[in-house]
Design an enzyme around this catalytic site. Structure first.
Site, mmCIF file in Angstrom:
data_model
loop_
_atom_site.group_PDB
_atom_site.id
_atom_site.type_symbol
_atom_site.label_atom_id
_atom_site.label_comp_id
_atom_site.label_asym_id
_atom_site.label_seq_id
_atom_site.Cartn_x
_atom_site.Cartn_y
_atom_site.Cartn_z
ATOM 1 N N HIS B 76 0.842 -1.198 0.000
ATOM 2 C CA HIS B 76 0.000 0.000 0.000
ATOM 3 C C HIS B 76 0.883 1.256 0.000
ATOM 4 C CE1 HIS B 76 -2.788 3.119 1.301
ATOM 5 N NE2 HIS B 76 -2.031 3.332 2.367
ATOM 6 N N ASP B 105 7.043 22.827 -25.330
ATOM 7 C CA ASP B 105 6.966 21.443 -24.857
ATOM 8 C C ASP B 105 7.996 21.299 -23.746
ATOM 9 O OD1 ASP B 105 6.809 18.578 -24.575
ATOM 10 O OD2 ASP B 105 6.048 18.498 -26.624
ATOM 11 N N TRP B 141 7.379 -0.333 4.039
ATOM 12 C CA TRP B 141 7.897 0.322 2.830
ATOM 13 C C TRP B 141 9.336 0.775 3.009
ATOM 14 C CZ3 TRP B 141 9.047 5.644 1.587
ATOM 15 C CH2 TRP B 141 8.989 6.509 2.674
ATOM 16 N N SER B 168 13.097 6.472 -13.489
ATOM 17 C CA SER B 168 12.013 7.263 -14.067
ATOM 18 C C SER B 168 11.934 8.640 -13.402
ATOM 19 C CB SER B 168 10.695 6.506 -13.910
ATOM 20 O OG SER B 168 9.610 7.380 -13.972
ATOM 21 N N SER B 169 11.985 8.664 -12.068
ATOM 22 C CA SER B 169 11.877 9.964 -11.386
ATOM 23 C C SER B 169 13.040 10.861 -11.730
ATOM 24 C CB SER B 169 11.884 9.812 -9.868
ATOM 25 O OG SER B 169 10.973 8.881 -9.461
ATOM 26 N N HIS B 252 13.589 11.349 4.322
ATOM 27 C CA HIS B 252 13.003 12.617 4.728
ATOM 28 C C HIS B 252 12.890 13.611 3.572
ATOM 29 C CE1 HIS B 252 11.092 15.421 7.274
ATOM 30 N NE2 HIS B 252 11.803 16.324 6.636
ATOM 31 N N GLU B 254 12.418 12.812 0.671
ATOM 32 C CA GLU B 254 11.311 12.251 -0.110
ATOM 33 C C GLU B 254 9.953 12.780 0.359
ATOM 34 O OE1 GLU B 254 10.803 10.505 -2.732
ATOM 35 O OE2 GLU B 254 8.754 9.786 -2.445
ATOM 36 N N TYR B 256 9.346 15.614 1.478
ATOM 37 C CA TYR B 256 9.195 16.963 0.931
ATOM 38 C C TYR B 256 9.043 16.951 -0.575
ATOM 39 C CZ TYR B 256 9.279 18.886 5.419
ATOM 40 O OH TYR B 256 8.889 19.177 6.688
ATOM 41 N N SER B 267 -0.691 27.318 -3.806
ATOM 42 C CA SER B 267 -0.329 28.723 -3.987
ATOM 43 C C SER B 267 -0.854 29.287 -5.304
ATOM 44 C CB SER B 267 1.189 28.907 -3.935
ATOM 45 O OG SER B 267 1.697 28.381 -2.745
ATOM 46 N N HIS B 301 15.357 11.987 12.853
ATOM 47 C CA HIS B 301 14.148 12.032 13.681
ATOM 48 C C HIS B 301 13.275 10.802 13.446
ATOM 49 C CE1 HIS B 301 12.116 14.709 10.390
ATOM 50 N NE2 HIS B 301 11.818 13.449 10.168
ATOM 51 N N HIS B 302 13.596 10.021 12.421
ATOM 52 C CA HIS B 302 12.895 8.747 12.232
ATOM 53 C C HIS B 302 13.542 7.639 13.051
ATOM 54 C CE1 HIS B 302 10.366 10.221 8.936
ATOM 55 N NE2 HIS B 302 11.404 10.981 8.650
ATOM 56 N N THR B 327 7.881 26.474 7.196
ATOM 57 C CA THR B 327 6.546 25.929 6.936
ATOM 58 C C THR B 327 5.489 26.880 7.475
ATOM 59 O OG1 THR B 327 7.549 23.765 7.273
ATOM 60 C CG2 THR B 327 5.175 23.836 7.068
ATOM 61 N N LYS B 330 4.881 29.799 5.233
ATOM 62 C CA LYS B 330 3.969 29.488 4.124
ATOM 63 C C LYS B 330 2.523 29.540 4.574
ATOM 64 C CE LYS B 330 6.716 26.924 1.007
ATOM 65 N NZ LYS B 330 6.065 27.354 -0.217
ATOM 66 N N ARG B 449 1.845 0.189 15.146
ATOM 67 C CA ARG B 449 1.482 0.163 13.726
ATOM 68 C C ARG B 449 1.930 -1.159 13.110
ATOM 69 N NH1 ARG B 449 6.094 4.066 10.877
ATOM 70 N NH2 ARG B 449 5.026 3.434 8.974
HETATM 71 C C1 HEM Z 1 6.478 20.326 10.427
HETATM 72 C C2 HEM Z 1 6.820 19.376 9.639
HETATM 73 C C3 HEM Z 1 7.075 17.933 10.048
HETATM 74 C C4 HEM Z 1 7.668 17.431 11.165
HETATM 75 C C5 HEM Z 1 8.206 18.194 12.322
HETATM 76 C C6 HEM Z 1 7.678 15.985 11.021
HETATM 77 C C7 HEM Z 1 8.214 15.099 11.944
HETATM 78 C C8 HEM Z 1 8.179 13.720 11.829
HETATM 79 C C9 HEM Z 1 8.786 12.800 12.740
HETATM 80 C C10 HEM Z 1 9.570 13.192 13.993
HETATM 81 C C11 HEM Z 1 8.541 11.534 12.301
HETATM 82 C C12 HEM Z 1 9.039 10.230 12.921
HETATM 83 C C13 HEM Z 1 8.038 9.641 13.830
HETATM 84 C C14 HEM Z 1 8.418 8.267 14.295
HETATM 85 O O1 HEM Z 1 8.617 7.365 13.462
HETATM 86 O O2 HEM Z 1 8.489 8.079 15.525
HETATM 87 C C15 HEM Z 1 7.772 11.663 11.106
HETATM 88 C C16 HEM Z 1 7.325 10.595 10.351
HETATM 89 C C17 HEM Z 1 6.804 10.732 9.094
HETATM 90 N N1 HEM Z 1 6.510 11.913 8.439
HETATM 91 FE FE1 HEM Z 1 6.703 13.781 9.198
HETATM 92 N N2 HEM Z 1 7.088 15.649 9.848
HETATM 93 C C18 HEM Z 1 6.718 16.809 9.218
HETATM 94 C C19 HEM Z 1 6.116 16.930 7.999
HETATM 95 C C20 HEM Z 1 5.892 15.870 7.153
HETATM 96 C C21 HEM Z 1 5.470 15.997 5.789
HETATM 97 C C22 HEM Z 1 5.214 17.308 5.070
HETATM 98 C C23 HEM Z 1 5.360 14.745 5.298
HETATM 99 C C24 HEM Z 1 4.958 14.272 3.933
HETATM 100 C C25 HEM Z 1 4.315 14.918 3.067
HETATM 101 C C26 HEM Z 1 5.705 13.827 6.349
HETATM 102 C C27 HEM Z 1 5.686 12.473 6.208
HETATM 103 C C28 HEM Z 1 6.075 11.595 7.180
HETATM 104 C C29 HEM Z 1 6.066 10.165 7.015
HETATM 105 C C30 HEM Z 1 5.662 9.411 5.745
HETATM 106 C C31 HEM Z 1 6.509 9.614 8.215
HETATM 107 C C32 HEM Z 1 6.577 8.152 8.599
HETATM 108 C C33 HEM Z 1 7.626 7.389 7.933
HETATM 109 C C34 HEM Z 1 7.582 5.955 8.374
HETATM 110 O O3 HEM Z 1 8.086 5.634 9.466
HETATM 111 O O4 HEM Z 1 7.013 5.125 7.647
HETATM 112 N N3 HEM Z 1 6.018 14.545 7.462
HETATM 113 N N4 HEM Z 1 7.562 13.009 10.829
HETATM 114 CU CU LIG Z 2 11.108 12.979 8.350
#
Ligand code: HEM
Ligand SMILES: [Cu+2]
Lengths: 194, 535
Positions: B76, B105, B141, B168-169, B252, B254, B256, B267, B301-302, B327, B330, B449
């Site tokens: 997924h 183009d 994933w 591709s990307s 990370h 990614e 963004y 915008s 942070h992950h 952020t 914005k 999870r």
């Molecule tokens: C203010 C902005 C953001 C902060 C401070 C933030 C912070 C975090 C942190 C600390 C985690 C890790 C959590 C953990 O696994 O314990 C996380 C996970 C995640 N964040 Fe954010 N995030 C922000 C914005 C975003 C944005 C804009 C996206 C995507 C469009 C995003 C997508 C994700 C995803 C996909 C994960 C989980 C990844 C995984 O473990 O599978 N985050 N974020």
């Molecule tokens: Cu992140």
């Protein structure tokens, strides 16, 4: 599109492709980079190795006592029993000590394993050194065999003052390649014993 | 190389289905292909989500076995990230960037064809692992070793699929950069460009910087599994945590990559329906660039719980929180754009406002996760799931839908049915909050999870969440119907489909002819949204 543009596009595309290729290399380079970084800072908990000569230069600190805890686990794929013979020791920095672990092969086959050490807190890893350790080489145990495995360690007296306790942990992993070799060697050496 | 010249001045499309679609080098056709492909993947990935929510509807094991459940969560995510969200934004870029900057183009049309047509092959390969011995990858994933290496040999197909997606990307990104830097019409300076073009330019650089790193990381997984290397194998002197560092160095940025183009779309839309210029255009550009830069220094942070030293925890905690500053810039700019504007609430505007509000909720939960000591509690719980679905579904996906409603009249020449669009918006918005908001509570209460079963105290919130999930899924089938209906017919759209819309794309007829801006347009200040920024 005029030809000017087409050339400019091609040049730019080539540069950007190179950038992508470089980043692909950088992905691989991250491996040694992280490793070097971890070794310098010790943050991956990997302990060091010193020679008997080197430890002569470390001064003994008889007033300071550090408690070393011992811990041992095996990876799930390795049918061994593995535990420390002493659960903790009180040691003076700058003095060489000996400790040991006990391992027994509960499997039906000869198996070779490798022990990977890790020290917590990781800040202490840089100051925890060994002159001798079963983790320096692969260990072979025949089916049912058991043995004591020694290590000799010394804590550098420059260990940060706030650290009073450290935990030394080993995880034993199966060494697939050498296990197989040992097994083949055995069956080849004893025909009819198959 | 003279084959491009023959079509000059005509609006004829290539004849025959294969010529039109398989061999196309036309940015609009390729854009359409990307968007249709993305919608297909959105439905397939959505079906997998429905399996997940159905199993989690009640405690206990009802429908699928745990191994299959894990394949569903993994697939997924891979499909939604690489198949739905990213191609949708590339599709929007293909359609809109040349028209927005007055280019005939994309800069490298043949490569454009390649970068799209790799995708169907990659995803066929990825999806086929579901039917192979050992099944699809099931370790999440993020493909963490050693778990991911303990699956079947079908793993190799998944890795090759990831390689193809990366190629591709990267090709797509190169094309976008070359188009923006080389093909702008005279008078369209960098600081006249619409924000969607700007955010895509920055995104494209991010793609080139990090997709290869992911490719390197998964290649090491591949050799660890099949060729006896020990990059991530502790027994052989490697380190599994190292993979996590490499993955998140990609991962990370990614996230963004998936949100910056969304910022761009929003915008564009907010000023149109507020009938005011975008507030703080230049600061928006700088904010996007600083977000992109900062995204490279926050990856750990992950990984707060892997056992980093205190200094590391602190660094990554503060660096992460710093991202909230640009952020926030914005978000305040968007609010200021709407402030005292003559606002109307057509469907694109509704989705854009929904984006601003709900993306902010996701940003806040992100900030909570960024607090290292708190993350020890939240990590790997449903709180994280709630966080990233707010930023990705009500963030990225809502922005894509806003963009589709906004530009659909330009693509098809028809207005969509406004009543149906509004129903779709409210239906989706209510459902998505019923779906994801309770997951915050589940996570705070400790539900992990990626687990097919759970203890009884989580039952109510899971049932509510599943009901929201089914409703949201159904709403998207309705969306497909609305789009289909608009393609087939509807009230004819004017060139400037929205009376408050600025930008070159609204100066060409609707539907946009097969070829536009064969000769660069003469840009007059009132044609574009940001005429005064170039000095
Ligand atoms: C203010 C902005 C953001 C902060 C401070 C933030 C912070 C975090 C942190 C600390 C985690 C890790 C959590 C953990 O696994 O314990 C996380 C996970 C995640 N964040 Fe954010 N995030 C922000 C914005 C975003 C944005 C804009 C996206 C995507 C469009 C995003 C997508 C994700 C995803 C996909 C994960 C989980 C990844 C995984 O473990 O599978 N985050 N974020
Ligand atoms: Cu992140």
């Amino acid at each position: 599109m005029d030809t000017d543009n087409r050339d400019a596009n091609r040049v730019l595309a080539r540069k950007l492709t190179w950038a992508a290729v470089l980043m692909f290399g950088f992905g691989f380079a991250l491996w040694p980079l992280y490793t070097v970084f971890c070794n310098i800072t010790g943050i991956n908990g990997k302990t060091g190795r010193v020679s008997e000569q080197e430890i002569q230069t470390m001064g003994l600190d008889p007033n300071r006592v550090v408690t070393v805890h011992f811990d041992g686990t095996v990876n799930s794929r390795l049918p061994w029993q593995f535990k420390p013979n002493q659960f903790s020791m009180e040691v003076h920095p700058g003095q060489l000590y000996e400790a040991s672990y006990h391992a027994r092969n509960r499997g039906q086959d000869v198996i070779v394993g490798n022990a990977v050490p890790s020290l917590a807190p990781s800040e202490a890893a840089l100051y925890f050194n060994k002159t001798e350790c079963f983790c320096f080489t692969a260990q072979k145990l025949e089916a049912g065999e058991e043995k004591d495995m020694p290590l000799r360690f010394i804590i550098d007296p420059s260990l940060p003052a706030e650290i009073h306790e450290v935990t030394l942990s080993y995880t034993f992993f199966k060494n697939d390649e050498q296990s197989q070799q040992a097994h083949q060697h055995q069956t080849a050496g004893q025909p009819g014993n198959g | 190389m003279s084959s491009v010249a023959h079509a000059e001045g005509h609006d004829h499309k290539p004849e025959g289905f294969l010529n039109r679609w398989l061999f196309t080098t036309n940015h609009k056709d390729i854009g359409t292909l990307y968007l249709v492909f993305s919608l297909t993947m959105f439905i397939i990935g959505g079906a997998m989500a429905m399996v997940i929510r159905a199993e989690l509807f009640m405690p206990g094991m009802q429908l699928v076995d745990p191994a299959f459940f894990n394949q569903m969560t993994t697939m997924h995510a891979l499909i939604m990230v690489f198949g739905a969200v990213m191609p949708a934004f590339v599709g929007l870029a293909n359609w809109m960037i040349p028209m927005m900057i007055g280019a005939p183009d994309m800069a490298l049309p043949r490569m454009n064809n390649w970068s799209f047509w790799i995708l169907p092959f990659a995803f066929t390969m990825l999806l086929s692992t579901l039917f192979m011995d050992g099944g699809a990858p099931a370790a999440g994933w993020t493909l963490y070793p050693p778990l991911v290496l303990q699956g079947g040999n079908s793993f190799a197909f998944a890795i090759f699929a990831v390689h193809l997606l990366g190629i591709s990307s990267i090709m797509g990104a190169i094309n976008i950069i070359a188009t923006i830097l080389n093909l702008r019409a005279p008078g369209m300076n960098l600081l006249n460009m619409p924000l969607f073009v700007w955010t895509w330019l920055i995104t494209a650089f991010l793609l080139i910087a990090v997709m290869p790193v992911l490719a390197g990381g998964v290649t090491m997984l591949l050799t660890d599994k099949f060729f006896g290397t020990s990059f991530f194998n502790a027994a052989g002197g490697g380190d599994p945590v190292m993979y996590q560092h490499i993955f998140w160095f990609f991962g990370h940025p990614e996230v963004y990559i998936m949100i910056l183009p969304a910022f761009g779309v929003v915008s564009e839309i907010l000023p149109t329906f507020s009938r005011k210029p975008l507030f703080g255009y230049t600061s928006m550009v700088y904010a996007s660039a600083s977000i992109a830069f900062l995204s490279f220094i926050v990856w750990s942070h992950h990984m707060f719980t892997v056992g980093m030293p205190l200094g590391g925890e602190l660094f990554f905690m503060y660096a992460t929180m710093v991202i909230a500053v640009p952020t926030g810039v914005k978000i305040f700019n968007w609010v200021a754009t709407m402030w005292k504007g003559a606002m109307t609430f057509e469907t694109p505007m509704l989705f854009a406002i929904g984006f601003v509000i709900m993306f902010t909720i996701g940003g806040f939960s992100g900030l909570m996760l960024a607090i290292a000591p708190a993350d020890f509690q939240y990590h790997d719980t449903y709180f994280v799931v709630a966080h990233f679905h707010y930023v990705l579904v009500t963030g990225a996906v809502f922005a894509i839908m806003a963009g589709v409603y906004y530009w659909l009249p330009k693509w098809t020449g028809h207005m969509y049915d406004e009543r149906l669009g509004k129903i779709h918006f409210w239906w989706s918005t209510i459902a998505v909050n019923v779906l994801f908001f309770p997951q915050h509570f589940l996570g705070l209460a400790g539900m992990p999870r990626r687990i097919p079963d759970y203890s009884l105290q989580f039952a109510e919130f899971n049932m509510i969440s599943s009901i929201g999930g089914f409703a949201f899924g159904l709403a998207q089938i309705f969306f497909v119907y609305i789009v289909w209906k608009t393609v087939k017919g509807g009230q004819p759209a004017e060139a400037r489909a929205w009376e408050g819309a600025k930008g070159l794309e609204w100066t060409v007829p609707s539907p946009a002819p097969h070829h536009t801006f064969e000769t660069p347009p003469e840009i007059k200040p009132d044609m574009i949204a940001h005429p005064s920024n170039a000095h």
